[in-house]
Write a protein that holds these residues in place. Structure first.
Motif, short mmCIF file in Angstrom:
data_model
loop_
_atom_site.label_atom_id
_atom_site.label_comp_id
_atom_site.label_asym_id
_atom_site.label_seq_id
_atom_site.Cartn_x
_atom_site.Cartn_y
_atom_site.Cartn_z
N THR A 56 0.81 -1.22 0.00
CA THR A 56 0.00 0.00 0.00
C THR A 56 0.85 1.27 0.00
OG1 THR A 56 -0.06 0.16 2.41
CG2 THR A 56 -1.76 -1.22 1.35
N ARG A 57 0.16 2.37 -0.21
CA ARG A 57 0.83 3.69 -0.16
C ARG A 57 1.32 3.99 1.26
NH1 ARG A 57 1.41 5.95 -5.12
NH2 ARG A 57 -0.14 5.15 -6.56
N PHE A 58 0.72 3.37 2.26
CA PHE A 58 1.18 3.51 3.65
C PHE A 58 2.60 2.96 3.77
CE2 PHE A 58 1.78 2.09 8.00
CZ PHE A 58 1.19 3.09 8.76
N HIS A 59 2.82 1.74 3.24
CA HIS A 59 4.16 1.14 3.24
C HIS A 59 5.17 2.11 2.63
CE1 HIS A 59 2.09 -3.00 2.81
NE2 HIS A 59 2.77 -3.08 3.92
N HIS A 60 4.80 2.62 1.45
CA HIS A 60 5.72 3.46 0.67
C HIS A 60 6.06 4.76 1.40
CE1 HIS A 60 7.38 5.97 -2.43
NE2 HIS A 60 6.29 6.70 -2.54
N ALA A 61 5.06 5.39 2.02
CA ALA A 61 5.30 6.66 2.71
C ALA A 61 6.24 6.47 3.90
CB ALA A 61 3.97 7.26 3.17
N ILE A 62 6.03 5.39 4.65
CA ILE A 62 6.90 5.10 5.80
C ILE A 62 8.32 4.81 5.32
CG2 ILE A 62 7.31 3.48 7.71
CD1 ILE A 62 4.94 5.25 8.30
N GLY A 63 8.44 4.04 4.23
CA GLY A 63 9.76 3.71 3.69
C GLY A 63 10.49 4.94 3.19
N SER A 64 9.77 5.85 2.56
CA SER A 64 10.38 7.10 2.06
C SER A 64 10.89 7.95 3.22
CB SER A 64 9.36 7.89 1.23
OG SER A 64 8.93 7.15 0.12
N MET A 65 10.13 7.98 4.31
CA MET A 65 10.57 8.72 5.51
C MET A 65 11.86 8.12 6.06
SD MET A 65 8.61 9.21 9.17
CE MET A 65 8.91 7.49 9.64
#
Length: 409
Positions: A56-65
């Motif tokens: 999900t986009r949740f995974h991606h946002a946390i990973g980008s942070m």
């Protein structure tokens, strides 16, 4: 007084443990606007091709942070001064950079909300959160918009070699199983430096940059622009448009309240007020999938047929070509379908259509990737690289597609 421990850890399959660097970041993650991203697929309908692509986009946002934390650490080690306020702004901006994505984002942007892109909605969400958090996001918003004086801060969030791209390439590669997309984000971040407030990469990282650009090109052809993913997204766009046409004619079409809200009216970007944003915040993938399951049994032949096809993965045939498909070819298919199902030529547009896709791994007309050479001069990556294929990656490759029902073969 709250006793909640806000310095949490996430266990991520790509990077291992990811820390939440501040209580404010924790509170933003906990907010319903951000939690919605758990219900927004990162790769849309690509799971119809790659069964593992359900992240999900949740995974991606946390990973980008997480990658941004590494970038700040590396740059500070090299003597780049980044204040605590700037650091927090970077983490907030990269965490929220995709918060405006709707369900099956690109299909939604071409059907439910017309001429409204997710970047604009992300900014609206950030501005609303800034009100709720007493102005603590003000600097992050300026950095996100590119208005802050230190240009490299914005480049870390949005450029041709940013934390967003680094995370989604590795993450999408991991979950889809398309190993060609794997990159060395650690190596790339270690090579970063800042000269005159501009992000540069040290020359010894040139091969990692070449690998990154090649990985991006291959991921687009093998995953994001894979012909089955493409036709599924196009079909979803057509299905949503058909439902919207029927609703606006007064035909009863079952859907969740947030989905009906956007289906029954056309809302331009200028009209995205707090009420519209609140309705948008209720939309996620489940609204659309639930609607498709219901629409399979609708009286409208077009809506029910398209919905069944997506739900059962019985998709349209798609042909790709280096040359444009002729109008005569398209018309021939439409005439066949029209006589087969007694549809008007206009109604055939829901099942037969052509278009084009473009893949350009590196855009040398945009803000270039700058290389810091050993003699301290700076050159664009294409000039430094000894790989001829890097010049080729800067040229857009266009392919043309034609979609039509398999029965017409």
């Amino acid at each position: 007084m709250s006793t909640i421990n806000k310095l949490k850890l996430f266990n991520d399959p790509i990077y291992g443990f990811i820390s939440v660097p501040s209580p404010l970041l924790f509170d933003l993650i906990q907010h319903p606007y951000f939690q919605r991203l758990r219900r927004i697929s990162q790769m849309g309908l690509s799971y119809l091709v790659y069964p593992g692509a359900h992240h999900t986009r949740f995974h991606h946002a946390i990973g980008s942070m997480h990658l941004m934390q590494k970038a700040v650490e590396v740059l500070r080690f090299k003597g780049v001064i980044i204040s605590k306020e700037e650091e927090n702004a970077l983490y907030i901006a990269i965490l929220l950079h995709d918060i405006g994505h709707g369900p099956f984002s690109h299909a939604l942007e071409h059907s439910i909300v017309e001429e409204v892109n997710h970047e604009s909605i992300s900014l609206l969400f950030m501005e609303r959160l800034n009100e709720l958090f007493d102005g603590q996001l003000s600097l992050a918003i300026e950095v996100f918009k590119g208005n802050y004086s230190r240009r490299f801060l914005h480049q870390l969030i949005s450029s041709q070699l940013d934390m967003d791209r680094m995370d989604y390439l590795n993450r999408d590669s991991f979950y889809s199983g398309v190993t060609e997309g794997t990159i060395s984000s650690d190596r790339l971040i270690q090579m970063m430096h800042v000269v005159d407030d501009v992000l540069v990469l040290e020359e010894k990282g040139i091969y990692s940059i070449e690998k990154f650009l090649m990985a991006r090109r291959l991921m687009y052809w093998q995953a994001y622009l894979h012909k089955t993913s493409l036709v599924a997204e196009l079909m979803l766009t057509k299905t949503l448009k058909r439902a919207k046409v029927l609703m606006q004619k007064g035909v009863s079409v079952e859907a969740s309240k947030p989905l009906q809200y956007f289906m029954k009216q056309s809302i331009p970007m200028a009209a995205f007020n707090e009420e519209v944003l609140s309705q948008f915040a209720q939309l996620d993938d489940y609204d659309v999938i639930s609607a498709l399951k219901s629409w399979q049994f609708h009286d409208d032949f077009i809506l029910s047929t398209l919905s069944k096809m997506i739900i059962n993965r019985d998709l349209l045939k798609i042909k790709l070509s280096a040359d444009k498909f002729s109008i005569e070819t398209v018309l021939g298919y439409k005439n066949q379908l029209s006589s087969l199902y007694n549809l008007s030529l206009e109604e055939c547009n829901y099942f037969i259509y052509k278009g084009k896709i473009k893949n350009q791994a590196y855009n040398n007309t945009s803000e270039p990737i700058q290389i810091l050479k050993k003699d301290k001069t700076i050159e664009e990556v294409i000039e430094v690289s000894d790989q001829l294929n890097l010049k080729a990656l800067a040229k857009p490759v266009t392919k043309y597609y034609l979609c039509f029902p398999k029965q017409l073969l």
